[in-house]
Scaffold this active site. Structure first.
Site, mmCIF file in Angstrom:
data_model
loop_
_atom_site.group_PDB
_atom_site.id
_atom_site.type_symbol
_atom_site.label_atom_id
_atom_site.label_comp_id
_atom_site.label_asym_id
_atom_site.label_seq_id
_atom_site.Cartn_x
_atom_site.Cartn_y
_atom_site.Cartn_z
ATOM 1 N N ASP A 1 -11.701 54.814 9.836
ATOM 2 C CA ASP A 1 -11.447 56.256 9.884
ATOM 3 C C ASP A 1 -10.381 56.549 10.943
ATOM 4 O O ASP A 1 -9.391 57.254 10.699
ATOM 5 C CB ASP A 1 -12.769 56.966 10.234
ATOM 6 N N ASP B 1 -9.464 47.787 19.702
ATOM 7 C CA ASP B 1 -8.623 48.484 20.682
ATOM 8 C C ASP B 1 -7.246 47.821 20.775
ATOM 9 O O ASP B 1 -6.216 48.490 20.817
ATOM 10 C CB ASP B 1 -9.300 48.615 22.060
ATOM 11 N N TYR C 1 -21.450 55.269 10.116
ATOM 12 C CA TYR C 1 -21.527 56.480 9.299
ATOM 13 C C TYR C 1 -22.718 56.435 8.340
ATOM 14 O O TYR C 1 -22.730 57.129 7.334
ATOM 15 C CB TYR C 1 -20.233 56.678 8.504
#
Ligand code: NAI
Length: 333
Positions: free
Chosen positions: A228, A204, A124
């Site tokens: 996020d 994951d 980001y």
């Protein structure tokens, strides 16, 4: 003396939940002097800027802010207001407690972990460009400074709150250089906290483990993008975005805000759930050392959610935002 706090109601459902939350916060008996500022679409509609400089000046001055959601147009020129505020003020630590609430029906009952998300770098960083007309590039920035301070924050949080396990979440099997640096920094910090269990988990696998066995986790620390996504997953475990609070912090400044966005599908209807903003306000009261008021607010909230009579539609009820707030205030007494 009244606490001076910058108040940013935001866009969409922001003003509705802010009005409701203010009544509840003031009913705790703590005195506030709010500096109310518009940002985002609300500010543009009044002829102002998307993100006025006054916002930064005010937060630097009051040191504490309470904020509703702000919309960021997808794929257009504007940089995210939220990311810009966090980056400009260097609010590097995003704290997202994920805790089961009484009366909120979910698949799990004893969820209680905290996501600590790095807020200022990673994917980001906003460094993106078109390489050719058909190829885009986005850079992921990971620094020793950024990784070390977020790892330190996570371990300090665990220590202060008696949490026994810190898990660093990563994808260093693929992003060996960037996430590898993040892990090396976490491992170095970990050496100062031998009493806390430390482990590492690929993101994951972590998503799967969170859905299958969320009770196992204590503090999870990770980069911006993973934080996020996993924060929303965490919100889903405890009843959705309407009930999940957050804080953006550094050593000096603190901005409290719900995880959710502006909910354009229900904005203006009076249906929004103010719980996430109220829980963020409880975190703010604790930060201001108004612990009795925070406990009072939480008691009112939990009693209202537990009784289930005056809850909003996202939780299966029929109450409006205002009716919900009234019930919380009544239950606080
Ligand atoms: P969203 O969180 O606004 O909505 C997702 C779903 O959750 C919708 O169905 C919505 O009705 C529901 N929901 C969210 N908050 C709720 C509440 N308090 N009560 C009841 N239902 C609630 O996410 P979406 O649609 O992806 O984003 C909308 C806008 O919000 C975008 O412009 C996005 O950039 C912005 N946003 C802002 C954030 C912030 O200011 N911190 C965080 C996330 C998104």
């Amino acid at each position: 003396m009244a606490h001076r706090v910058t108040l940013i109601p935001g866009d969409g459902i922001g003003p509705e939940i802010t009005d409701a939350a203010l009544r509840v916060i003031e009913a705790t008996g703590v005195a506030f002097e709010w500096r109310r500022l518009d940002v985002g679409e609300v500010s543009l509609a009044k002829g102002g800027e998307l993100l006025p400089q006054e916002v930064f000046d005010s937060i630097r001055e009051t040191k504490v802010a309470l904020k509703g959601p702000v919309a960021t147009p997808v794929g257009k020129g504007h940089r995210s207001v939220n990311v810009t505020i966090r980056k400009t003020l260097d609010l590097y630590a995003c704290l997202r407690p994920i805790k089961s609430l009484p009366g909120v029906k979910t698949r799990f009952e004893n969820v209680n972990f905290v996501i600590v998300r790095e807020n200022t770098e990673g994917l980001y960083s906003g460094i993106e460009h078109m390489v050719t007309d058909t190829v885009a590039e986005s850079l992921k920035i990971i620094t020793e400074k950024g990784s070390t301070r977020i790892a330190r924050f996570a371990f300090e949080y665990a220590k202060k709150n008696g949490i026994k396990r810190v898990t660093a979440v990563h994808k260093a099997n693929i992003m060996k250089v960037s996430d590898g640096l993040f892990l090396r920094c976490a491992q170095a910090v970990r050496a100062d906290y031998p009493e806390i269990d430390y482990d590492e988990m690929i993101v994951d696998n972590c998503a799967m483990q969170l859905v299958r066995w969320p009770e196992q986790f204590g503090v999870l620390v990770m980069n911006n993008l993973y934080g996020d996504i996993l924060s929303d997953l965490g919100a889903g475990l405890i009843g959705g975005l309407g009930v999940s609070p957050g804080a953006n912090l550094n050593a000096e400044l603190a901005l409290f805000e719900p995880i959710h966005g502006t909910a354009p599908d229900i904005a203006g209807k009076g249906w929004a759930n103010p719980t996430a903003l109220l829980m963020s306000a409880a975190l703010m009261l604790e930060h201001l050392d108004e612990r009795a008021a925070a406990a009072k607010l939480r008691r009112g909230l939990e009693a209202t959610l537990g009784a289930g009579e005056h809850v909003t539609r996202d939780l299966g009820g029929k109450a409006s935002t205002t009716e919900f707030a009234d019930a919380v205030i009544a239950a606080m007494r």
